[in-house]
Design a protein around this motif. Sequence first.
Motif, PDB file in Angstrom:
ATOM      1  N   TYR A  60     -28.625 -13.165 -65.971  1.00 53.06           N
ATOM      2  CA  TYR A  60     -28.007 -14.184 -65.122  1.00 53.06           C
ATOM      3  C   TYR A  60     -29.021 -14.631 -64.076  1.00 53.06           C
ATOM      4  O   TYR A  60     -29.967 -13.922 -63.748  1.00 53.06           O
ATOM      5  CB  TYR A  60     -26.717 -13.670 -64.472  1.00 53.06           C
ATOM      6  N   THR A  61     -28.818 -15.834 -63.575  1.00 54.90           N
ATOM      7  CA  THR A  61     -29.767 -16.450 -62.656  1.00 54.90           C
ATOM      8  C   THR A  61     -29.131 -16.712 -61.293  1.00 54.90           C
ATOM      9  O   THR A  61     -27.923 -16.530 -61.104  1.00 54.90           O
ATOM     10  CB  THR A  61     -30.264 -17.790 -63.220  1.00 54.90           C
ATOM     11  N   ARG A  62     -29.938 -17.170 -60.367  1.00 52.19           N
ATOM     12  CA  ARG A  62     -29.417 -17.563 -59.050  1.00 52.19           C
ATOM     13  C   ARG A  62     -28.376 -18.671 -59.188  1.00 52.19           C
ATOM     14  O   ARG A  62     -27.412 -18.728 -58.425  1.00 52.19           O
ATOM     15  CB  ARG A  62     -30.563 -18.041 -58.155  1.00 52.19           C
ATOM     16  N   ARG A  63     -28.597 -19.538 -60.148  1.00 42.30           N
ATOM     17  CA  ARG A  63     -27.625 -20.613 -60.374  1.00 42.30           C
ATOM     18  C   ARG A  63     -26.267 -20.026 -60.749  1.00 42.30           C
ATOM     19  O   ARG A  63     -25.218 -20.493 -60.283  1.00 42.30           O
ATOM     20  CB  ARG A  63     -28.119 -21.545 -61.481  1.00 42.30           C
ATOM     21  N   ASP A  64     -26.237 -18.999 -61.578  1.00 42.73           N
ATOM     22  CA  ASP A  64     -24.979 -18.355 -61.952  1.00 42.73           C
ATOM     23  C   ASP A  64     -24.304 -17.722 -60.741  1.00 42.73           C
ATOM     24  O   ASP A  64     -23.076 -17.767 -60.596  1.00 42.73           O
ATOM     25  CB  ASP A  64     -25.228 -17.277 -63.019  1.00 42.73           C
ATOM     26  N   THR A  65     -25.110 -17.125 -59.874  1.00 40.97           N
ATOM     27  CA  THR A  65     -24.575 -16.490 -58.669  1.00 40.97           C
ATOM     28  C   THR A  65     -23.939 -17.525 -57.754  1.00 40.97           C
ATOM     29  O   THR A  65     -22.842 -17.313 -57.211  1.00 40.97           O
ATOM     30  CB  THR A  65     -25.698 -15.724 -57.941  1.00 40.97           C
ATOM     31  N   MET A  66     -24.590 -18.662 -57.588  1.00 40.99           N
ATOM     32  CA  MET A  66     -24.025 -19.725 -56.756  1.00 40.99           C
ATOM     33  C   MET A  66     -22.787 -20.336 -57.408  1.00 40.99           C
ATOM     34  O   MET A  66     -21.795 -20.636 -56.727  1.00 40.99           O
ATOM     35  CB  MET A  66     -25.090 -20.794 -56.492  1.00 40.99           C
ATOM     36  N   LEU A  67     -22.830 -20.516 -58.718  1.00 40.63           N
ATOM     37  CA  LEU A  67     -21.701 -21.100 -59.420  1.00 40.63           C
ATOM     38  C   LEU A  67     -20.474 -20.195 -59.333  1.00 40.63           C
ATOM     39  O   LEU A  67     -19.347 -20.681 -59.175  1.00 40.63           O
ATOM     40  CB  LEU A  67     -22.071 -21.346 -60.886  1.00 40.63           C
ATOM     41  N   TYR A  68     -20.676 -18.874 -59.418  1.00 40.91           N
ATOM     42  CA  TYR A  68     -19.550 -17.948 -59.275  1.00 40.91           C
ATOM     43  C   TYR A  68     -18.884 -18.125 -57.910  1.00 40.91           C
ATOM     44  O   TYR A  68     -17.653 -18.221 -57.806  1.00 40.91           O
ATOM     45  CB  TYR A  68     -20.013 -16.494 -59.447  1.00 40.91           C
ATOM     46  N   ALA A  69     -19.688 -18.179 -56.861  1.00 37.73           N
ATOM     47  CA  ALA A  69     -19.130 -18.337 -55.517  1.00 37.73           C
ATOM     48  C   ALA A  69     -18.388 -19.668 -55.378  1.00 37.73           C
ATOM     49  O   ALA A  69     -17.297 -19.730 -54.793  1.00 37.73           O
ATOM     50  CB  ALA A  69     -20.236 -18.228 -54.478  1.00 37.73           C
ATOM     51  N   SER A  76     -21.639 -18.749 -43.017  1.00 36.96           N
ATOM     52  CA  SER A  76     -21.096 -17.581 -43.700  1.00 36.96           C
ATOM     53  C   SER A  76     -20.760 -17.896 -45.154  1.00 36.96           C
ATOM     54  O   SER A  76     -20.695 -16.985 -45.992  1.00 36.96           O
ATOM     55  CB  SER A  76     -19.842 -17.066 -42.978  1.00 36.96           C
ATOM     56  N   ASP A  77     -20.550 -19.165 -45.481  1.00 36.84           N
ATOM     57  CA  ASP A  77     -20.335 -19.580 -46.861  1.00 36.84           C
ATOM     58  C   ASP A  77     -21.647 -19.976 -47.538  1.00 36.84           C
ATOM     59  O   ASP A  77     -21.857 -19.698 -48.730  1.00 36.84           O
ATOM     60  CB  ASP A  77     -19.363 -20.760 -46.922  1.00 36.84           C
ATOM     61  N   LEU A  78     -22.524 -20.627 -46.777  1.00 34.27           N
ATOM     62  CA  LEU A  78     -23.775 -21.121 -47.354  1.00 34.27           C
ATOM     63  C   LEU A  78     -24.617 -20.007 -47.985  1.00 34.27           C
ATOM     64  O   LEU A  78     -25.309 -20.227 -48.975  1.00 34.27           O
ATOM     65  CB  LEU A  78     -24.602 -21.839 -46.286  1.00 34.27           C
ATOM     66  N   LYS A  79     -24.545 -18.817 -47.435  1.00 30.40           N
ATOM     67  CA  LYS A  79     -25.395 -17.735 -47.959  1.00 30.40           C
ATOM     68  C   LYS A  79     -25.014 -17.336 -49.385  1.00 30.40           C
ATOM     69  O   LYS A  79     -25.795 -16.686 -50.069  1.00 30.40           O
ATOM     70  CB  LYS A  79     -25.331 -16.522 -47.040  1.00 30.40           C
ATOM     71  N   TYR A  80     -23.826 -17.744 -49.838  1.00 27.85           N
ATOM     72  CA  TYR A  80     -23.406 -17.446 -51.211  1.00 27.85           C
ATOM     73  C   TYR A  80     -23.670 -18.598 -52.179  1.00 27.85           C
ATOM     74  O   TYR A  80     -23.573 -18.410 -53.390  1.00 27.85           O
ATOM     75  CB  TYR A  80     -21.914 -17.114 -51.245  1.00 27.85           C
ATOM     76  N   VAL A  81     -23.999 -19.777 -51.650  1.00 29.83           N
ATOM     77  CA  VAL A  81     -24.133 -20.953 -52.518  1.00 29.83           C
ATOM     78  C   VAL A  81     -25.446 -21.716 -52.314  1.00 29.83           C
ATOM     79  O   VAL A  81     -25.664 -22.740 -52.966  1.00 29.83           O
ATOM     80  CB  VAL A  81     -22.943 -21.927 -52.308  1.00 29.83           C
ATOM     81  N   VAL A 105     -15.740 -20.997 -52.364  1.00 29.43           N
ATOM     82  CA  VAL A 105     -16.643 -20.835 -51.226  1.00 29.43           C
ATOM     83  C   VAL A 105     -17.272 -22.182 -50.882  1.00 29.43           C
ATOM     84  O   VAL A 105     -17.794 -22.886 -51.742  1.00 29.43           O
ATOM     85  CB  VAL A 105     -17.748 -19.808 -51.553  1.00 29.43           C
ATOM     86  N   GLY A 106     -17.193 -22.560 -49.624  1.00 29.58           N
ATOM     87  CA  GLY A 106     -17.741 -23.829 -49.154  1.00 29.58           C
ATOM     88  C   GLY A 106     -16.798 -25.004 -49.275  1.00 29.58           C
ATOM     89  O   GLY A 106     -17.127 -26.105 -48.834  1.00 29.58           O
ATOM     90  N   ALA A 107     -15.613 -24.812 -49.841  1.00 31.68           N
ATOM     91  CA  ALA A 107     -14.683 -25.925 -50.052  1.00 31.68           C
ATOM     92  C   ALA A 107     -14.126 -26.469 -48.740  1.00 31.68           C
ATOM     93  O   ALA A 107     -13.874 -27.661 -48.616  1.00 31.68           O
ATOM     94  CB  ALA A 107     -13.537 -25.483 -50.967  1.00 31.68           C
ATOM     95  N   ASP A 108     -13.939 -25.599 -47.756  1.00 35.28           N
ATOM     96  CA  ASP A 108     -13.365 -26.042 -46.483  1.00 35.28           C
ATOM     97  C   ASP A 108     -14.429 -26.590 -45.536  1.00 35.28           C
ATOM     98  O   ASP A 108     -14.213 -27.593 -44.860  1.00 35.28           O
ATOM     99  CB  ASP A 108     -12.615 -24.882 -45.810  1.00 35.28           C
TER     100      ASP A 108
END
Length: 289
Positions: free
Chosen positions: A20-29, A43-48, A34-37
């Motif tokens: 899995y890649t960083r892209r997969d990690t961001m896509l999971y979040a 605190s959300d950006l660090k996951y995406v 995460v980041g929708a609001d």
Amino acid sequence: MPIDYARIKSIQFEAVRHTYTRRDTMLYALGLGVGADDPTDASDLKYVYEKSLVALPMQAVTLAAVPMLLADPAFGINYKLLLHAEQTLVMHKPLPIEGTVSGEFCIDEIYDKGKEKGAIMYMTRKIFDTASGDLIATMGNVAFLRGDGGFGGKSEGAPKPRAVPADRPADRSVTMRSPLNQALVYRLSGDYNPLHSDPEIAGVAGFKKPILHGLCHYGMAGRALIKTLCGDDPSRLLKLDTRFTSPVYPGETLRVDLWNISGGDASFRVVASERNVIVQDFGRCEYRN
């Protein structure tokens, strides 16, 4: 035709390798909302955002899995009547933001509740970092086989999850909004069951529209608990267990009620606020103080 207990228990599963890649990690979040609001919230950006990316530990449930495994005719299971009943997760070390893991899978036990009551199957999956050989996570999956009871197996001895305290109100509650397109995003992490995307198939299954993946709102609850109990440090999460009790529809507001049990140990449940329906119960979260 009843399932063949001896045959199922004797099946040897090959290890599953998953890169899995960083892209997969961001896509999971993103699939957890995460980041929708507020897409500018640090605190959300660090996951995406790759600049300071960290992985959410619940992403482990998507790695080195075998999609639709129990649909294999070799099991003899009525897959259309199968429900994901419980999920457990133990983190042995933080999940890397990218890499290659190896998954080892086994069926622990099947309990026969009777022909009219179905059967309960307990399964374990462990994922290892292939570079170091280190064990990253151990996951438990409990499946309710609604159409497969009465095969002659034992009925007693199944583990019993810890109930949330009944003698006092929750110590704290956290609310989360589920975006309307959330199931369409979350499925890109590997669960392509059309129940979560196809209105026609959802209707045949008895739902008014596609429902949210159980592991998606499980991840949402984990995200809320990390933020509330772990100082928003995902490496502090050690254990996350829950029982799925009712479906969630994308767009609903979810409320996580939590009870402090002791230092580093909390109970929780998740409620679909608009319907006032408990969708997760018997939740347990252990974390590093």
